[in-house]
Structure formats: structure tokens, C-alpha cells
Design a protein around this motif. Structure first.
Motif, PDB file in Angstrom:
ATOM      1  N   ALA A 135      17.551  -8.083  10.691  1.00 59.25           N
ATOM      2  CA  ALA A 135      17.432  -7.434  12.007  1.00 59.25           C
ATOM      3  C   ALA A 135      16.785  -8.158  12.902  1.00 59.25           C
ATOM      4  N   LEU A 136      15.716  -8.739  12.484  1.00 60.11           N
ATOM      5  CA  LEU A 136      14.703  -9.691  13.239  1.00 60.11           C
ATOM      6  C   LEU A 136      15.307 -10.861  13.771  1.00 60.11           C
ATOM      7  N   ALA A 137      16.162 -11.532  12.767  1.00 60.53           N
ATOM      8  CA  ALA A 137      17.054 -12.815  13.006  1.00 60.53           C
ATOM      9  C   ALA A 137      18.038 -12.622  14.004  1.00 60.53           C
ATOM     10  N   LEU A 138      18.604 -11.140  14.002  1.00 60.56           N
ATOM     11  CA  LEU A 138      19.682 -10.949  14.959  1.00 60.56           C
ATOM     12  C   LEU A 138      19.366 -10.694  16.344  1.00 60.56           C
ATOM     13  N   VAL A 139      18.139 -10.205  16.736  1.00 60.67           N
ATOM     14  CA  VAL A 139      17.641 -10.409  17.932  1.00 60.67           C
ATOM     15  C   VAL A 139      17.492 -11.730  18.529  1.00 60.67           C
ATOM     16  N   VAL A 140      17.181 -12.641  17.771  1.00 66.97           N
ATOM     17  CA  VAL A 140      17.152 -14.021  18.265  1.00 66.97           C
ATOM     18  C   VAL A 140      18.592 -14.549  18.407  1.00 66.97           C
ATOM     19  N   PHE A 141      19.502 -14.411  17.440  1.00 68.03           N
ATOM     20  CA  PHE A 141      21.012 -14.745  17.461  1.00 68.03           C
ATOM     21  C   PHE A 141      21.446 -14.275  18.918  1.00 68.03           C
ATOM     22  N   ALA A 142      21.102 -13.043  19.202  1.00 68.07           N
ATOM     23  CA  ALA A 142      21.750 -12.336  20.120  1.00 68.07           C
ATOM     24  C   ALA A 142      21.216 -12.713  21.557  1.00 68.07           C
ATOM     25  N   ALA A 143      20.117 -13.531  21.383  1.00 66.01           N
ATOM     26  CA  ALA A 143      19.645 -13.947  22.680  1.00 66.01           C
ATOM     27  C   ALA A 143      19.083 -12.791  23.486  1.00 66.01           C
ATOM     28  N   TRP A 144      18.336 -11.910  22.790  1.00 64.44           N
ATOM     29  CA  TRP A 144      17.899 -10.498  23.475  1.00 64.44           C
ATOM     30  C   TRP A 144      18.942  -9.769  24.417  1.00 64.44           C
ATOM     31  N   ARG A 145      20.084  -9.870  23.912  1.00 66.17           N
ATOM     32  CA  ARG A 145      21.256  -9.215  24.496  1.00 66.17           C
ATOM     33  C   ARG A 145      21.881  -7.992  23.666  1.00 66.17           C
ATOM     34  N   PRO A 146      21.737  -6.815  23.963  1.00 65.29           N
ATOM     35  CA  PRO A 146      22.307  -5.791  23.195  1.00 65.29           C
ATOM     36  C   PRO A 146      23.610  -5.753  22.560  1.00 65.29           C
ATOM     37  N   LEU A 147      24.549  -6.153  23.625  1.00 62.64           N
ATOM     38  CA  LEU A 147      25.958  -6.211  23.090  1.00 62.64           C
ATOM     39  C   LEU A 147      26.102  -7.392  21.950  1.00 62.64           C
ATOM     40  N   ARG A 148      25.293  -8.471  22.148  1.00 59.06           N
ATOM     41  CA  ARG A 148      25.442  -9.438  21.380  1.00 59.06           C
ATOM     42  C   ARG A 148      24.988  -9.038  19.992  1.00 59.06           C
ATOM     43  N   VAL A 149      24.075  -8.271  19.987  1.00 59.51           N
ATOM     44  CA  VAL A 149      23.692  -7.773  18.744  1.00 59.51           C
ATOM     45  C   VAL A 149      24.764  -7.161  17.691  1.00 59.51           C
ATOM     46  N   LEU A 150      25.725  -6.276  18.639  1.00 61.40           N
ATOM     47  CA  LEU A 150      26.979  -5.933  17.994  1.00 61.40           C
ATOM     48  C   LEU A 150      27.621  -6.993  17.222  1.00 61.40           C
ATOM     49  N   ALA A 151      27.983  -8.099  17.999  1.00 62.86           N
ATOM     50  CA  ALA A 151      28.671  -9.051  17.291  1.00 62.86           C
ATOM     51  C   ALA A 151      28.086  -9.940  15.996  1.00 62.86           C
ATOM     52  N   GLY A 152      26.840 -10.070  16.301  1.00 60.66           N
ATOM     53  CA  GLY A 152      25.960 -10.527  15.112  1.00 60.66           C
ATOM     54  C   GLY A 152      26.073  -9.586  13.908  1.00 60.66           C
ATOM     55  N   ALA A 153      25.739  -8.249  14.259  1.00 61.62           N
ATOM     56  CA  ALA A 153      25.641  -7.368  13.089  1.00 61.62           C
ATOM     57  C   ALA A 153      27.047  -7.415  12.217  1.00 61.62           C
ATOM     58  N   TYR A 154      27.907  -7.322  12.937  1.00 62.05           N
ATOM     59  CA  TYR A 154      29.131  -7.285  12.561  1.00 62.05           C
ATOM     60  C   TYR A 154      29.776  -8.537  11.590  1.00 62.05           C
ATOM     61  N   LEU A 155      29.111  -9.736  12.228  1.00 60.27           N
ATOM     62  CA  LEU A 155      29.216 -10.924  11.537  1.00 60.27           C
ATOM     63  C   LEU A 155      28.407 -11.059  10.144  1.00 60.27           C
ATOM     64  N   PHE A 156      27.204 -10.581  10.105  1.00 61.42           N
ATOM     65  CA  PHE A 156      26.513 -10.360   8.908  1.00 61.42           C
ATOM     66  C   PHE A 156      27.073  -9.502   7.990  1.00 61.42           C
ATOM     67  N   GLY A 157      27.654  -8.355   8.588  1.00 62.83           N
ATOM     68  CA  GLY A 157      28.304  -7.314   7.785  1.00 62.83           C
ATOM     69  C   GLY A 157      29.545  -7.785   7.044  1.00 62.83           C
ATOM     70  N   GLY A 158      30.209  -8.692   7.676  1.00 61.14           N
ATOM     71  CA  GLY A 158      31.510  -9.478   7.074  1.00 61.14           C
ATOM     72  C   GLY A 158      31.030 -10.210   6.060  1.00 61.14           C
ATOM     73  N   ILE A 159      29.827 -11.123   6.329  1.00 60.16           N
ATOM     74  CA  ILE A 159      29.253 -11.922   4.962  1.00 60.16           C
ATOM     75  C   ILE A 159      29.090 -11.159   4.003  1.00 60.16           C
ATOM     76  N   THR A 160      28.477 -10.042   3.972  1.00 60.90           N
ATOM     77  CA  THR A 160      28.264  -9.018   3.155  1.00 60.90           C
ATOM     78  C   THR A 160      29.226  -8.497   2.346  1.00 60.90           C
ATOM     79  N   ILE A 161      30.441  -8.042   2.872  1.00 63.00           N
ATOM     80  CA  ILE A 161      31.702  -7.432   2.379  1.00 63.00           C
ATOM     81  C   ILE A 161      32.381  -8.663   1.739  1.00 63.00           C
ATOM     82  N   LEU A 162      32.382  -9.911   2.326  1.00 60.97           N
ATOM     83  CA  LEU A 162      33.093 -10.985   1.940  1.00 60.97           C
ATOM     84  C   LEU A 162      32.572 -11.426   0.336  1.00 60.97           C
ATOM     85  N   GLN A 163      31.224 -11.248   0.393  1.00 62.05           N
ATOM     86  CA  GLN A 163      31.021 -11.733  -0.966  1.00 62.05           C
ATOM     87  C   GLN A 163      31.321 -10.514  -2.228  1.00 62.05           C
TER      88      GLN A 163
END
Length: 292
Positions: free
Chosen positions: A211-239
Motif C-alpha cells: 500500500a505504501l508503494a502504491l501511493v508513490v506509484f500513483a503519484a499521490w493521486r487517488p484514482l491512480r491508486v485504483l489502477a495500481g491496486a488492480y495491477l497488483f491484484g492482477g499479479i497476485t491472481i495471475l500467480q
């Protein structure tokens, strides 16, 4: 089609605790505070929500308890760093260790118990996962369209200037910290009540750091957090589905990627040069010394 739907729902479920925790931390960091105790607040929220649900039979009571538990732990961090002026990084790390130990102690009598299946909407989606999108939109509106959001951002950019024009820097930051803890608590409760409806010690498994990493990935933008979280979630489900999908990739390698990315991001945010490039709040991590 059934497999694709199952993967989509799986991604939503895997991303939801990250979204809540990351959105809370985003608000905290936009106020100029760096709280590395997200993992500890999440795991305390997980056990508080699980225990309250078993005691009352109500999922609503469980999420309320998790919210209060996460906020209480965050307020402790806030008092130490904003009132007593303790080092934010060291205090955040201590908060994580404290939360992991406290949850292990409180959860001793709950191992092997189940909270039962959380109610699902059509297509297997739960309301808490859908609410995460609404929360991200609401935070975007708050930060960009309200006076309170402008005040919070001003404090995060230059706390000395904010104090000079009469803004209550410590009060603003304590409010943001409490909100961040409450959101982390909700993310933790989602783990123990929805994603895996039973208690397991250390069940957050590093999600607070992601979650800490997501904040930086999203450049402190809330809607970008969604995209980053779904990407991380996709990696989890993919494995989890790698072999079933015929992918010739080691599942352990895929499982490692989110945590490797987290380490890279933590290194980046320790560099002032990179923080300026990423448009981080200018006062992030700096101690505010109120003039006497």
C-alpha cells in the motif's frame, strides 16, 4: 467466460484491501506525514474486525471495530510524531512491529474459527469492493474541490507557511493520520472477513508495505491508486492461475514481484531528488516545530 469472470472478481477482491490502506496513507502523506505503520494498523484492524464479528454476529460491527482500532493505533503514532516530535520513520516501523505483536496476542483464541461467507452481490462481487471506487472518487473530490482539502494540501506542501497564515498544522495532520489509520483498519478487516473469512497470524503478509508503494506509484493521486491496486491484484491472481492458464513462468517469481517493487519504491522515497521528480508533498516526512 466463467474463468474470465472468476479472475476479474479475484482481482477485485485481491485489490480491495490495498485500495483502502493506500487511500488512507495517501491522505496522510498529502498532509506531510510519512507513516510506515500501515502494516501494523491493517493487522490490528483484521483481528479487531474478526473478533467483533464473532462476538456480535454482525459484519457491520466488525468493520466499525476495525475502523476504530486502526484509528486508535494511528492516533498513538500521531501523538508521538506530531506532539512529542518523535522520528516518523522509526515510529512507523515500531508501530508495525507493535501491531503485529498485539494482533498475535489478541488472536490466540481465534485460530481455526471462521466468520462465515460474506454476502455477495450478483457475479460474486461484494459491496465493500465496490465502495472502494466510491471512496477514491470522494477523496479526489475532497482534495481538489473543498476548502478542507486545500488546507490539508497546503499543510503538506509548506507547513511553516500554512502556520504563518493561521492554519492549525498539528490538528490537520492528526485528523489525516486518524483517517489513514481508520482506512487501514477497514483494509485489514476486509482480509479477515471477506477475502479469507478466518483469522491467521500475520495474515496481512506485507500488504501494508505494498500500500505504501502504491501511493508513490500513483503519484499521490487517488484514482491512480485504483489502477495500481488492480495491477497488483492482477499479479497476485495471475500467480495463482499461472499453471491453469498454461504460462511457463515460475509462480514464486510472480509472487515476489509486488514485494520487489515495494523495496524499490521505499528506496526512491528516501531520495530527495526522486521525491521532487515524483511531485511528492514538499513537507513529506519533515518535523513541524511550532513557534513558541
Amino acid at each position: 467466460m466463467e474463468l474470465a469472470l472468476g479472475i476479474a472478481v479475484g482481482i477485485l477482491v485481491a485489490a480491495t484491501p490495498l485500495i483502502y490502506a493506500a487511500l488512507g496513507e495517501l491522505v496522510v502523506e498529502r498532509s506531510g506525514v510519512l507513516n510506515l505503520g500501515v502494516e501494523g494498523m491493517m493487522v490490528v484492524g483484521a483481528i479487531a474486525g474478526f473478533a467483533a464479528t464473532l462476538a456480535t454476529g454482525s459484519y457491520a460491527a466488525g468493520f466499525v471495530a476495525a475502523t476504530l482500532a486502526g484509528a486508535a493505533l494511528a492516533v498513538l503514532f500521531g501523538v508521538l510524531t506530531q506532539v512529542l516530535l518523535a522520528n516518523q520513520v522509526a515510529t512507523g516501523l515500531a508501530l508495525t512491529l507493535f501491531g503485529l505483536g498485539l494482533s498475535a496476542l489478541l488472536g490466540q483464541g481465534y485460530s481455526g474459527k471462521s466468520a462465515g461467507a460474506f454476502p455477495r452481490l450478483p457475479f460474486g462481487v461484494d459491496v465493500i469492493a465496490l465502495m472502494a471506487v466510491a471512496v477514491a472518487i470522494a477523496i479526489t473530490w475532497f482534495l481538489n474541490r473543498t476548502r478542507a482539502g486545500l488546507v490539508l494540501r497546503a499543510v503538506g506542501e509548506n507547513h511553516d507557511a500554512a502556520h504563518a497564515v493561521g492554519l492549525r498544522v498539528v490538528a490537520v495532520r492528526l485528523s489525516a493520520i486518524a483517517f489513514g489509520g481508520a482506512m487501514a483498519g477497514v483494509g485489514g478487516a476486509y482480509l479477515s472477513l471477506v477475502q479469507t473469512p478466518f483469522w491467521v497470524e500475520r495474515m496481512t503478509a506485507g500488504r501494508g508495505w505494498i500500500a505504501l508503494a502504491l501511493v508513490v506509484f500513483a503519484a499521490w493521486r487517488p484514482l491512480r491508486v485504483l489502477a495500481g491496486a488492480y495491477l497488483f491484484g492482477g499479479i497476485t491472481i495471475l500467480q495463482l492461475h499461472a499453471q491453469g492458464l498454461g504460462l511457463a513462468v515460475d509462480a514464486q517469481l510472480l509472487n515476489m514481484l509486488p514485494y520487489l517493487a515495494t523495496i524499490v519504491v521505499l528506496v526512491i522515497i528516501s531520495s530527495a531528488r526522486w521525491k521532487s521528480r515524483l511531485d511528492a508533498p514538499a513537507s513529506l516526512g519533515r518535523v513541524f516545530y511550532a513557534p513558541t
